[in-house]
Enzyme design. Structure first.
Site, mmCIF file in Angstrom:
data_model
loop_
_atom_site.group_PDB
_atom_site.id
_atom_site.type_symbol
_atom_site.label_atom_id
_atom_site.label_comp_id
_atom_site.label_asym_id
_atom_site.label_seq_id
_atom_site.Cartn_x
_atom_site.Cartn_y
_atom_site.Cartn_z
ATOM 1 N N GLY A 1 0.840 -1.206 0.000
ATOM 2 C CA GLY A 1 0.000 0.000 0.000
ATOM 3 C C GLY A 1 0.860 1.235 0.000
ATOM 4 N N CYS A 2 0.302 2.334 -0.430
ATOM 5 C CA CYS A 2 1.063 3.556 -0.371
ATOM 6 C C CYS A 2 0.964 4.101 1.042
ATOM 7 C CB CYS A 2 0.538 4.543 -1.389
ATOM 8 S SG CYS A 2 0.699 3.876 -3.038
ATOM 9 N N ILE A 3 1.885 4.993 1.367
ATOM 10 C CA ILE A 3 2.048 5.381 2.769
ATOM 11 C C ILE A 3 1.577 6.800 2.977
ATOM 12 C CG2 ILE A 3 3.742 5.730 4.579
ATOM 13 C CD1 ILE A 3 5.261 3.410 2.811
#
Lengths: 105, 430
Positions: free
Chosen positions: A103-105
């Site tokens: 996932g992106c942060i």
């Protein structure tokens, strides 16, 4: 490390049920994993996404997100959700035997 | 100047005069004599916005015009500022094509053009409700328009939503919720407002410890949390079919009277027009420790423009800038690069009531409790007055220390481990 048995083979999975070693995956396992995710039958459209996920994982070391899938897999985001109602990137990754997309942060 | 010097003069072209591009240019100007390297910064406009300040504008706590300064004024003398649109980069031939028809050849290229908002990529978002009952605070104009809308808002459903990741400053929409709760309380109308936070993630934040802490804060403030909601359509209020609502791709709905939406983000348009430079979303694939682009050794990127698995945040651009300034010099000197960027990110999170919490993390360590930068420092992951003051104090530091490329005591690229409390069991990677 928990294990699961798919298509008669023991494979190691993480807490969320993702295969930890994509090399242990075989195409026969896919439909069984799909059923446990509530997808009764894998259609050719499902397979297009699953194969795309594996190819992307092999090329980049991580599976694509839904947004990137919608742009690059040839299947729109709307249809991706129809194929994998519980979350396309996550479900398709699980069926494809690759880790949960980072996932992106 | 001897002819030999002119022949050996290098040109470093930095695309983008925002946080990363500006501080990198300033850090590179110092070590080179002017005849040894020419440094050119290109940007399409001359408005450098202190983006962390936009969060406060909707609540009347800041003014957008006071957050903006000329880009060129932030650059040290000896740096050429070129105001022009970028058409594309010919990576193979080391040449930038500008929108005005000129070209710029380079020895080293740095992409620092950040991320842009793509509201038109979401069905209905820029429809009739846009800037009427659907807003974003990620632009100065949007933040000002939202301030006027909040002034008029006396009760109803306020939905705060992220369409999809990645976004700039991933904690900003959460901070917006906390500040909105505080704002409505002060106005005495909090009991007439339903606040909902809508996220595509499976919790309030990506990383477990912070997600629990921030999720707890939402609950304590009576803010509803809707997770794994991938927004497909934004339907404005007053359109056929009833009131305003966010509709997910799997057909769930969040109704609203006022919506604050963080649109999809992508890299700059010219990245997509430059063969080999960007990925599907227009971000530049780089080595996550050296910041060298995968497309060619003389191309680098920093800040929001890269594809690295770190937050798109000013602190990241700052820490990357220190590492990258060294690596550009190493590259031009023909030496090996330092793989020293560790993903260090540091964010103050406003929690309302004049308090803030602080998170500090990197690629390998999630945000933990404890203190920063050491045991006697600011409290981590806990609302405190001190952190709020720290956040306010940062704005002058940004213009006068961070952008000029000065080292700020106690804030270094490598994430400090001292003062952090490790969880009892390994938490795993978020």
């Amino acid at each position: 490390m928990p294990t699961a048995t798919y298509a008669g083979h023991d494979v190691s999975v993480n807490d969320e049920g993702f295969l930890t070693d994509p090399d242990q995956w075989t195409e026969e396992m896919a439909s069984q994993i799909a059923r446990s995710e509530g997808i009764a039958e894998l259609t050719p459209r499902h397979w297009q996404v699953v194969r795309f996920m594996r190819a992307q994982y092999q090329a980049k070391g991580t599976g694509p997100t839904v947004r990137v899938l919608g742009k690059t897999s040839g299947v729109t985001v709307k249809e991706l959700y129809q194929l994998f109602p519980k979350g396309p990137a996550k479900t398709a990754a699980k069926i494809a035997g690759i880790p949960k997309p980072r996932g992106c942060i | 100047v001897l002819e030999a010097d002119i022949d050996s003069m290098k040109r470093i072209v930095i695309l983008g005069g925002g946080t990363g591009g500006t501080l990198l240019a300033n850090r590179l100007r110092r070590p080179y004599r002017t005849e040894a390297a020419e440094i050119v910064v290109v940007d399409r406009d001359d408005a450098h916005v202190y983006q962390p300040g936009l969060l406060f504008v909707p609540f009347g706590l800041a003014e957008a015009r006071r957050l903006t300064r000329p880009r060129w004024r932030q650059l040290h003398s000896g740096i050429t500022y070129c105001q022009a649109a970028i058409d594309h980069v010919d990576v193979e031939n080391d040449r930038v094509y500008l929108g005005n028809g000129n070209t710029l050849d380079y020895d080293v290229l740095v992409v620092a053009t950040g991320a842009q908002l793509l509201p038109e990529d979401t069905d209905g978002l820029t429809g009739p409700g846009w800037q009427r009952d659907v807003f974003t605070f990620y632009t100065p104009e949007g933040a000002e328009a939202l301030r006027r809308a909040l002034d008029r808002f006396t009760g109803g459903r306020l939905a705060v939503g992220i369409v999809d990741m990645p976004i700039k400053c991933p904690v900003a929409p959460l901070e917006f919720c906390f500040l909105a709760d505080d704002y409505f309380r002060r106005r005495g109308v909090r009991d007439r407002v339903d606040l909902t936070y809508v996220t595509p993630l499976d919790g309030a934040f990506t990383k477990p410890v912070a997600s629990r802490q921030l999720g707890g804060l939402l609950a304590a403030k009576g803010i509803e949390l809707v997770t794994e909601f991938s927004t497909g359509t934004v339907q404005a209020a007053g359109e056929p079919g009833g009131g305003g609502r966010l509709v997910s791709f799997d057909d769930r709905e969040v109704p609203f009277d006022l919506a604050v939406v963080v649109p999809l983000h992508g890299g700059a348009d010219y990245v997509g027009r430059s063969p080999g430079l960007g990925d599907e979303l227009g971000f530049v694939p780089v080595d996550s420790h050296t910041l060298q682009a995968k497309v060619k050794p003389n191309v680098f990127a920093l800040g929001d423009a890269t594809d690295i698995p770190a937050s798109k945040a000013g602190s990241v651009a700052h820490f990357e800038g220190e590492v990258l300034a060294g690596n550009v010099r190493r590259f031009l000197a023909g030496g090996p690069l330092a793989a020293s960027f560790d993903g260090h990110t540091n964010c103050f999170i406003e929690t309302g009531g004049g308090r803030a919490l602080l998170i500090d993390f990197n690629y390998d360590t999630e945000p933990l409790t404890g203190h920063y930068p050491g045991r006697l420092g600011l409290p981590l992951l806990r609302p405190s007055r001190l952190n709020h003051l720290g956040k306010l104090a940062f704005q002058p530091l940004y213009w006068h220390a961070l952008l000029p490329g000065r080292d700020i005591p106690g804030i270094s690229p490598a994430m400090p481990v001292r003062g952090k409390r490790r969880p009892a069991a390994p938490a795993g990677h978020g």
